[in-house]
Design an enzyme around this catalytic site. Structure first.
Site, PDB file in Angstrom:
ATOM      1  N   GLY A 505       0.872  -1.330   0.057  1.00 44.61           N
ATOM      2  CA  GLY A 505       0.014   0.087  -0.251  1.00 44.61           C
ATOM      3  C   GLY A 505       0.876   1.191   0.005  1.00 44.61           C
ATOM      4  N   GLY A 506       0.214   2.505   0.455  1.00 46.27           N
ATOM      5  CA  GLY A 506       0.982   3.719   0.439  1.00 46.27           C
ATOM      6  C   GLY A 506       2.123   3.788   1.327  1.00 46.27           C
ATOM      7  N   PHE A 507       1.775   3.115   2.360  1.00 50.07           N
ATOM      8  CA  PHE A 507       3.123   2.996   3.214  1.00 50.07           C
ATOM      9  C   PHE A 507       4.101   2.333   3.099  1.00 50.07           C
ATOM     10  CE2 PHE A 507       4.962   1.382   7.250  1.00 50.07           C
ATOM     11  CZ  PHE A 507       5.264   2.489   8.139  1.00 50.07           C
ATOM     12  N   VAL A 510       3.810  -5.299   3.101  1.00 50.94           N
ATOM     13  CA  VAL A 510       3.388  -6.170   4.336  1.00 50.94           C
ATOM     14  C   VAL A 510       3.781  -7.386   3.870  1.00 50.94           C
ATOM     15  CG1 VAL A 510       1.510  -6.768   5.819  1.00 50.94           C
ATOM     16  CG2 VAL A 510       1.328  -4.487   4.650  1.00 50.94           C
ATOM     17  N   LYS A 524       4.753  -4.383   8.606  1.00 45.80           N
ATOM     18  CA  LYS A 524       4.599  -3.229   7.720  1.00 45.80           C
ATOM     19  C   LYS A 524       5.763  -2.376   7.592  1.00 45.80           C
ATOM     20  CE  LYS A 524       0.691  -1.773   9.390  1.00 45.80           C
ATOM     21  NZ  LYS A 524      -0.647  -0.842   9.535  1.00 45.80           N
ATOM     22  N   ASP A 620     -11.474   6.478  11.657  1.00 51.27           N
ATOM     23  CA  ASP A 620     -11.399   5.954  10.204  1.00 51.27           C
ATOM     24  C   ASP A 620     -11.907   4.377  10.455  1.00 51.27           C
ATOM     25  OD1 ASP A 620     -11.054   5.989   7.528  1.00 51.27           O
ATOM     26  OD2 ASP A 620      -8.989   5.289   7.636  1.00 51.27           O
TER      27      ASP A 620
END
Length: 837
Positions: A505-507, A510, A524, A620
């Protein structure tokens, strides 16, 4: 067939035609339509350009001014140096936004609309070229990291096509960091109903072809509009006020090409001759169809080719429209030539399939996925096994489909990145002593054993000890007991073996791993040294290192060595709740299982809200942030956007963050965050659990795209079966359903004070489970959902205008502390599924 004669034009070039075009533009006039808005921003006077009257947004006496308004804070500025930049009065004023703000329009009809944004960065008294900002609408991102700089000093005009539903429509201006946003003029008006088709031929860069459906639900941005073989066409000579640029510099093989224009031929386009579709001057101006570039055979072999190459974003879908009108032939049925895209797809063009006469205009639409070259190639040439012929092209339009570009699909407010650097030398010796004392205290405290589940924890900010606060831009070291050496993480993941990769993902990426003691973990890892996601990284550590609860995901440790940002969690074997509701091959959950998962998530959120005097607001809540272990025990995850209290009956004033479809309307409008914001989001989750579909699904028909709207529609029609997951048929007890729906309705109230607490929700869900478990047995012919229709009295759920626009499933952006956007499928807590960080 009668031969159409062509004659030389003896008027000055284009003079008579331009007069005719201006007449057609006036005849077509949209300017008096109540659906149209032409706004002269930052001005008290109107500005007339061509036949459009741009109303000054400070001119309260104009009737149009009552149809739009401002939200947020802004100011207006007038160019004090009239000799600089463009001389047009439209660009001598601007509206400046230093906080998140918007223009709000009252849209009466459902339609595809043109939205044009005008930017001209004059330098006095404010240097507008220093602006850096984003532009969103009610459901789509339009511009990201935009600046009004333009070396040519000419205005920058950005044009978009959006499906807009009746109601409030907002254009949001969101400054980046400490910068500001500005706008000189805005146009919002409907396109012709058929201007954007819903279907088109879809061409991949590899040459495959199929049908692309649902174009009218996407946001499109005009990238190129080309008058092939002709001059520039300005808005006053276009019925829809479009700019058409000449094709100079974009085509190759120029030696084989000749341009045809009205100076050579005087035929008018035969708009009525098209037998397949309605074509008019609003499709393309007459001058587009009266000019062309022609490719002819270079030798007796008959082979010829002419190609145009356009710079485009890589790996993005574009709507490509090619315009044709045979103004070069002396008789019909003589032309057959090829149109090719990327040199690996071609099709036969026979102008007389569209009309049986000469000069009949037509166009063909393609959805083209750009390759990694950064160029889109379109050409015309010789078609195999045909006689020697010419090929021609009159016009080209290229529009980027923002919904496929990875930046669009929704609206949320923007979080400005406010970085405060604390200089230790200024604090002096006293400050240094305080820091050392705090560190000593933290080390001592971290040596204390941590209980697995407790409600005795301290607030993170606002009322907590100084050691519980973290300065942005520094990695917290108050939890040294949680730090894991980088070498140990390397060992657990076999040096980040790609075979152990379970998401991206954006981070970052994983990985699944196993510690030396046999503990299964999810790792992560941010891209080393990138610094992306630093605020979320810090907040996640702060939150999860202070709390332990059976229904909150556990942070095992973290690593910040070697410019790394790595978080290590307990491994959640069954992924996210979303994985078990839709878009998955997993077996459907039973109603009892769903209730138990909702109860577990409610317990976790209740603990966040009330487990201490400080309290934490998640901000969220959605199915991708509710994880399931091997026994399907629900655990709330992703605390990167969390905010600490105290909560009580007060609020936390903050810039809006969250995910579209789940965002509390009251929080969105007031920027005042309360625990009831999580309650609203949880209500949407409950609805997804019942219906087994996402909150926003643009692949469905427009009236079904928004789950809350669809539920209201089904309720009004008494069609309960269209709402409930078909796999639950004959499972749900009517009393259990009634209680569940009643709880959902309470959560989705527009006003936060009308919503229950998470403790109340927890009680209601447990009661719904009890009703389900003690349900009276029914006869086989009895439908378990009978009697539930009356219970599905959904509230008038507040929504963003045009919320049913191009937002695809969970690919909606969540807004991060550093001002960046990440798609919902890449949100911080998705530890197992693809799209996680």
């Amino acid at each position: 067939m009668e031969k159409l004669q062509f004659h030389k034009i003896h008027l000055p070039p284009f003079a008579a035609l331009l007069f005719l075009l201006r007449f057609l533009s006036v005849a077509y006039s949209l300017t008096d339509n109540i659906n149209n808005f032409f706004i002269n921003c930052g001005s008290a006077t109107n500005a007339n350009t061509d036949i459009r009257n741009f109303v000054g947004d400070l001119n309260s006496s104009d009737p149009i001014s009552s149809s739009f308004s401002f939200t947020g804070h802004s100011s207006h500025v007038t160019n004090s140096n009239k000799s600089s930049g463009t001389s047009s009065t439209l660009y001598q004023t601007a509206r400046i936004f230093r906080t998140n703000s918007s223009y709000e329009f009252d849209i009466p009809n459902n339609d595809i609309y043109f939205v044009r944004l005008h930017f001209s960065a004059f330098s006095t008294p404010t240097d507008l070229s220093a602006a850096l900002f984003d532009v969103w609408t009610s459901g789509s991102s339009l511009l990201l990291n935009f600046t009004g700089k333009n070396s040519s000093n000419s205005p920058i005009i950005k044009e978009f096509f959006l499906p807009i539903t009746p109601g409030k429509f907002n254009v949001y201006f969101l400054p980046r960091g400490s910068s500001f946003a500005f706008i000189n003029a805005i146009e919002v008006f409907p396109a012709n109903d058929s201007y954007i088709p819903d279907e088109a031929n879809q061409i991949s860069s590899a040459g495959s072809k199929n049908t692309y459906r649902g174009l009218r639900s996407w946001t499109l941005q005009t990238i190129y509009r080309i008058n092939v073989g002709g001059p520039k066409i300005t808005p006053e000579n276009d019925t829809l006020w479009r700019n058409w640029d000449p094709d100079d510099g974009s085509y190759e093989n120029s030696g084989s090409a000749t341009s045809v224009s009205p100076t050579s031929y005087s035929s008018m386009p035969n708009y009525g001759g098209n037998v397949t579709e309605s074509i008019s001057a609003s499709t393309a101006p007459t001058l587009v169809y009266q000019t062309a570039k022609v490719a002819k055979p270079m030798n007796t072999s008959g082979n010829f080719n002419l190609t145009w190459s356009f710079k485009v974003d890589k790996s993005v879908s574009h709507l490509v429209r090619v315009h044709f009108c045979d103004i070069i032939s002396e008789s019909a049925n003589t032309l057959n030539f090829s149109l090719h895209i990327y040199n690996n797809f071609s099709m036969l063009i026979n102008p007389y399939e569209y009309g049986y006469q000469l000069a009949v205009p037509f166009y063909i639409d393609f959805v083209v996925y750009s390759d990694d070259s950064g160029h889109l190639n379109i050409g015309i040439g010789h078609w195999a096994d045909t006689i020697l012929n010419s090929a021609f092209l009159n016009g080209l339009e290229i529009m980027k489909i923002l919904g496929n570009s990875g930046i669009t699909l929704s609206l949320q407010e923007h979080e400005k990145k406010n970085v405060f650097i604390i200089v230790g030398s200024i604090l002096g010796g006293l400050g240094l002593i305080c820091i050392l004392v705090a560190v000593f205290f933290l080390v001592f405290r971290c040596r204390k054993p941590k209980s697995i589940e407790t409600s005795d924890w301290s607030p993170l900010t606002g009322g907590g000890s100084s050691h519980s606060r973290m300065t942005e831009g520094t990695i917290p070291n108050m939890n040294l007991g949680l730090k894991i050496p980088f070498s140990e993480i390397q060992l657990a993941t076999k040096n980040f073996d790609t075979k152990l990769r379970i998401g991206k993902g954006g981070f970052g990426i994983v990985y699944k791993g196993t510690l030396k003691n046999g503990t299964k973990i999810a790792v992560k890892r941010s891209d080393p040294g990138s610094g992306q996601g630093l605020p979320e990284f810090q907040t996640e550590i702060m939150v999860l290192s202070k709390i332990r609860h059976r229904h909150l995901v556990s942070l095992i440790g973290y690593c910040d060595e070697r410019s790394e940002m790595i978080l290590v969690y307990e491994f959640m074997a069954n992924g996210t709740l979303r994985d078990h509701l839709y878009a998955s091959d997993k077996p459907p959950l039973s109603w009892k299982q769903r209730l138990e998962i909702c109860i577990g998530a409610a317990r976790g959120l209740h603990y966040l809200h009330k487990g201490s005097a400080g309290g934490i607001i998640h901000r969220d809540v959605k199915p991708t942030n509710i994880l399931l272990d091997k026994n399907n025990v629900a655990k709330v995850a992703d605390f990167g956007l969390s905010k600490s209290g105290p909560l009580d009956d007060t609020h936390v004033s903050t810039t809006v963050k969250g995910t579209i479809g789940y965002l509390d309307p009251e929080y969105f409008k007031s920027q005042q965050l309360t625990e009831k914001s999580d309650v609203y989001s949880f209500g949407v989750v409950l609805l997804e659990v019942l219906c087994a579909r996402p909150a926003i699904d643009s692949t469905l028909p427009r009236e079904q795209a928004n789950l809350a709207e669809w539920a209201m529609l089904c309720k009004n029609k008494g069609l309960l079966e269209d709402i409930i997951d078909p796999s639950l048929k004959d499972q749900i007890d009517p009393n259990s359903l009634r209680k569940f729906i009643e709880t959902t309705e309470k959560c989705l109230q527009e006003c936060g004070t009308d919503r229950p607490t998470m403790g109340d929700i927890l009680w209601d869900l447990e009661y719904a489970l009890q009703l389900q478990q003690t349900a009276m047995p029914r006869e086989p012919h009895e439908d378990s959902t009978v009697g539930g229709s009356a219970a599905l009295a959904m509230p008038n759920v507040w929504r963003f205008p045009s919320i049913s626009m191009s937002i695809e499933r969970d690919d909606m952006p969540a807004i991060m502390d550093d001002g960046s956007y990440t798609r919902g499928s890449e949100v911080f807590s998705q530890l197992k599924a693809d799209g996680s960080r």
